[in-house]
Design an enzyme around this catalytic site. Structure first.
Site, PDB file in Angstrom:
ATOM      1  N   CYS A   1       0.870  -1.179   0.000  1.00  0.00           N
ATOM      2  CA  CYS A   1       0.000   0.000   0.000  1.00  0.00           C
ATOM      3  C   CYS A   1       0.908   1.231   0.000  1.00  0.00           C
ATOM      4  O   CYS A   1       2.129   1.115   0.198  1.00  0.00           O
ATOM      5  CB  CYS A   1      -0.898  -0.002   1.229  1.00  0.00           C
ATOM      6  SG  CYS A   1       0.025   0.109   2.763  1.00  0.00           S
TER       7      CYS A   1
ATOM      8  N   HIS B   1       5.615  -6.577   8.270  1.00  0.00           N
ATOM      9  CA  HIS B   1       5.602  -8.015   8.537  1.00  0.00           C
ATOM     10  C   HIS B   1       5.891  -8.780   7.253  1.00  0.00           C
ATOM     11  O   HIS B   1       5.001  -9.405   6.682  1.00  0.00           O
ATOM     12  CB  HIS B   1       4.263  -8.434   9.139  1.00  0.00           C
ATOM     13  CG  HIS B   1       4.080  -7.926  10.533  1.00  0.00           C
ATOM     14  ND1 HIS B   1       4.933  -8.275  11.564  1.00  0.00           N
ATOM     15  CD2 HIS B   1       3.198  -7.077  11.067  1.00  0.00           C
ATOM     16  CE1 HIS B   1       4.558  -7.672  12.667  1.00  0.00           C
ATOM     17  NE2 HIS B   1       3.511  -6.931  12.394  1.00  0.00           N
TER      18      HIS B   1
ATOM     19  N   CYS C   1       2.602   6.698   8.051  1.00  0.00           N
ATOM     20  CA  CYS C   1       1.769   6.854   6.852  1.00  0.00           C
ATOM     21  C   CYS C   1       0.980   8.163   6.971  1.00  0.00           C
ATOM     22  O   CYS C   1       0.418   8.449   8.034  1.00  0.00           O
ATOM     23  CB  CYS C   1       0.821   5.672   6.749  1.00  0.00           C
ATOM     24  SG  CYS C   1      -0.401   5.890   5.448  1.00  0.00           S
TER      25      CYS C   1
ATOM     26  N   GLU D   1      -0.645   1.240  16.145  1.00  0.00           N
ATOM     27  CA  GLU D   1      -1.342   2.418  15.600  1.00  0.00           C
ATOM     28  C   GLU D   1      -2.275   3.023  16.654  1.00  0.00           C
ATOM     29  O   GLU D   1      -2.346   4.245  16.802  1.00  0.00           O
ATOM     30  CB  GLU D   1      -2.144   2.005  14.358  1.00  0.00           C
ATOM     31  CG  GLU D   1      -2.848   3.183  13.703  1.00  0.00           C
ATOM     32  CD  GLU D   1      -3.697   2.771  12.508  1.00  0.00           C
ATOM     33  OE1 GLU D   1      -3.335   1.810  11.793  1.00  0.00           O
ATOM     34  OE2 GLU D   1      -4.748   3.397  12.300  1.00  0.00           O
TER      35      GLU D   1
ATOM     36  N   THR E   1      -7.046   2.483  11.070  1.00  0.00           N
ATOM     37  CA  THR E   1      -7.237   2.607   9.616  1.00  0.00           C
ATOM     38  C   THR E   1      -7.673   1.295   8.967  1.00  0.00           C
ATOM     39  O   THR E   1      -8.305   1.302   7.927  1.00  0.00           O
ATOM     40  CB  THR E   1      -5.924   3.068   8.935  1.00  0.00           C
ATOM     41  OG1 THR E   1      -4.864   2.251   9.425  1.00  0.00           O
ATOM     42  CG2 THR E   1      -5.633   4.514   9.199  1.00  0.00           C
TER      43      THR E   1
ATOM     44  N   CYS F   1      -8.889   3.370   6.060  1.00  0.00           N
ATOM     45  CA  CYS F   1      -8.095   3.438   4.830  1.00  0.00           C
ATOM     46  C   CYS F   1      -8.641   2.404   3.843  1.00  0.00           C
ATOM     47  O   CYS F   1      -8.900   1.256   4.216  1.00  0.00           O
ATOM     48  CB  CYS F   1      -6.627   3.141   5.139  1.00  0.00           C
ATOM     49  SG  CYS F   1      -5.663   2.878   3.660  1.00  0.00           S
TER      50      CYS F   1
ATOM     51  N   SER G   1       1.834 -11.436   8.836  1.00  0.00           N
ATOM     52  CA  SER G   1       1.102 -10.228   8.448  1.00  0.00           C
ATOM     53  C   SER G   1      -0.400 -10.450   8.601  1.00  0.00           C
ATOM     54  O   SER G   1      -0.990 -11.321   7.963  1.00  0.00           O
ATOM     55  CB  SER G   1       1.436  -9.880   6.988  1.00  0.00           C
ATOM     56  OG  SER G   1       0.394  -9.116   6.417  1.00  0.00           O
TER      57      SER G   1
ATOM     58  N   ASN H   1      -2.948  -8.628   7.645  1.00  0.00           N
ATOM     59  CA  ASN H   1      -3.809  -8.397   6.474  1.00  0.00           C
ATOM     60  C   ASN H   1      -3.627  -9.494   5.431  1.00  0.00           C
ATOM     61  O   ASN H   1      -4.558  -9.841   4.710  1.00  0.00           O
ATOM     62  CB  ASN H   1      -3.626  -6.977   5.917  1.00  0.00           C
ATOM     63  CG  ASN H   1      -2.335  -6.797   5.159  1.00  0.00           C
ATOM     64  OD1 ASN H   1      -2.245  -7.123   3.995  1.00  0.00           O
ATOM     65  ND2 ASN H   1      -1.313  -6.269   5.828  1.00  0.00           N
TER      66      ASN H   1
ATOM     67  N   SER I   1       1.791  -5.675   2.734  1.00  0.00           N
ATOM     68  CA  SER I   1       3.205  -5.628   3.098  1.00  0.00           C
ATOM     69  C   SER I   1       4.049  -6.552   2.217  1.00  0.00           C
ATOM     70  O   SER I   1       5.184  -6.870   2.556  1.00  0.00           O
ATOM     71  CB  SER I   1       3.367  -6.010   4.576  1.00  0.00           C
ATOM     72  OG  SER I   1       2.726  -7.239   4.819  1.00  0.00           O
TER      73      SER I   1
HETATM   74  S1  SF4 Z   1      -3.190   3.636   6.470  1.00  0.00           S
HETATM   75 FE1  SF4 Z   1      -2.118   1.693   6.688  1.00  0.00          FE
HETATM   76  S2  SF4 Z   1      -3.019   0.391   5.095  1.00  0.00           S
HETATM   77 FE2  SF4 Z   1      -3.545   2.518   4.580  1.00  0.00          FE
HETATM   78  S3  SF4 Z   1      -1.945   3.219   3.179  1.00  0.00           S
HETATM   79 FE3  SF4 Z   1      -1.349   3.790   5.259  1.00  0.00          FE
HETATM   80  S4  SF4 Z   1      -0.042   2.103   5.973  1.00  0.00           S
HETATM   81 FE4  SF4 Z   1      -1.194   1.361   4.220  1.00  0.00          FE
END
Ligand code: SF4
Length: 308
Positions: free
Chosen positions: A12, A43, A100, A130, A179, A207, A235, A237, A278
């Site tokens: 991402c 990860h 991010c 996070e 997110t 997100c 990971s 996700n 990831s």
């Molecule tokens: S919020 Fe998390 S999933 Fe979305 S772009 Fe940023 S790092 Fe990637």
């Protein structure tokens, strides 16, 4: 064999940015300088191995060395609290913030809503970095922590809201989400709080990256006979993608690289590849190449029912 890629897969924006920032810092390394990431940057074993080879070490947030002078410390995509940044700077570290931009926006939103007098509910996993990072932004100007309830589901949300309602029935409230939380879960949590605070302000913090990869996988499952989920076994996700492919009734395997491709895959005419946020492009390319060339690992005897 026909190999199809999911329309959206792999890194991402936030992860790609963090990896590029880390590589940019360490290449070329400055003489005598040490380079760290605060916890594993992502990860994925290949990316972590490559960063390690480039001289990046991993720092444990709970065991920070007392002296970090002449050390660069890179903050991960999911961010940290201002307190952690201050702690690092206090030990002499040069902090490189690879948070991010979407996470950073949510951190600042939490701070602004709390400063406007709202009681904050945070929807997500209490032990996720996070959430810990955003929580650290819910403070008064002097740094004192303000009300912030972390809730993992609708029942927890209702219980926390009821408790606040008993103490402060006229409180103004706001909800902020991790997110990566699912929209359904976020909505249910919001409804749990609205039982007590109907005027709850729900911030739009989800997100689309996770959702886009999951949607692309569902489409892929309609076209492929079997699915390879490329990504790290640690990971979250990537594992979620694997579960979705299984729930769609597709034979599926989770592969960290071509060496994880078992020979049974050869039985399928069309194989789809998807990948977690990831998973680097090189891993996806290598898996696709091995599928096209028919290069499997004969030592593996796993059926898709056995998982990974
Ligand atoms: S919020 Fe998390 S999933 Fe979305 S772009 Fe940023 S790092 Fe990637």
């Amino acid at each position: 064999m026909r190999v199809l890629r999911a329309k959206v897969l792999g890194f991402c924006m936030g992860v790609r940015r963090a990896v590029e920032l880390a590589e940019g810092e360490v290449q070329p390394p400055a003489p005598g300088r040490r380079y760290f990431t605060l916890g594993p940057l992502i990860h994925n074993p290949q990316v972590l191995g490559s960063l390690k080879n480039q001289g990046l070490e991993i720092l444990d947030e709970k065991k920070l060395p007392p002296d970090l002078s002449n050390a660069v410390v890179i903050i991960r995509a999911h961010g940290v609290s201002p307190g952690v940044e201050k702690e690092l700077a206090g030990r002499g570290a040069l902090v490189v913030d690879a948070t991010c931009p979407r996470v950073k926006a949510n951190q600042l939103k939490a701070r602004a809503l709390a400063a406007a007098g709202r009681r904050i509910f945070l929807a997500g996993e209490a032990d996720h970095g996070e959430i810990a990072g955003i929580r650290g932004y819910v403070t008064a100007e002097d740094g004192a922590a303000l009300f912030c309830a972390v809730v993992g589901n609708a029942a927890e949300a209702a219980a926390a809201a009821e408790k606040l309602y008993r103490e402060e029935p006229a409180a103004k409230t706001a909800l902020i989400g991790q997110t990566t939380i699912s929209p359904e879960e976020y909505l249910a949590i919001g409804e749990g709080i609205r039982k007590f605070f109907p005027r709850l302000k729900i911030a739009d913090t989800i997100c689309g990256a996770t959702r886009d990869r999951q949607k692309a996988l569902r489409e892929l499952c309609g076209l492929a006979d079997a699915v390879i989920v490329a990504g790290g076994k640690e990971s979250a996700n990537t594992r979620r993608l694997f579960a979705i492919a299984g729930a769609q009734g597709k034979p599926c395997w989770l592969a960290e690289g071509p060496e994880d491709l078992p020979p049974e895959i050869a039985a399928y005419n069309t194989v789809g590849i998807c990948a977690g946020a990831s998973t680097p492009d090189e891993v996806i390319d290598a898996i696709e190449k091995a599928l096209v060339m028919g290069e499997y690992n004969p030592a593996l005897k796993r059926s898709s029912d056995e998982g990974y």
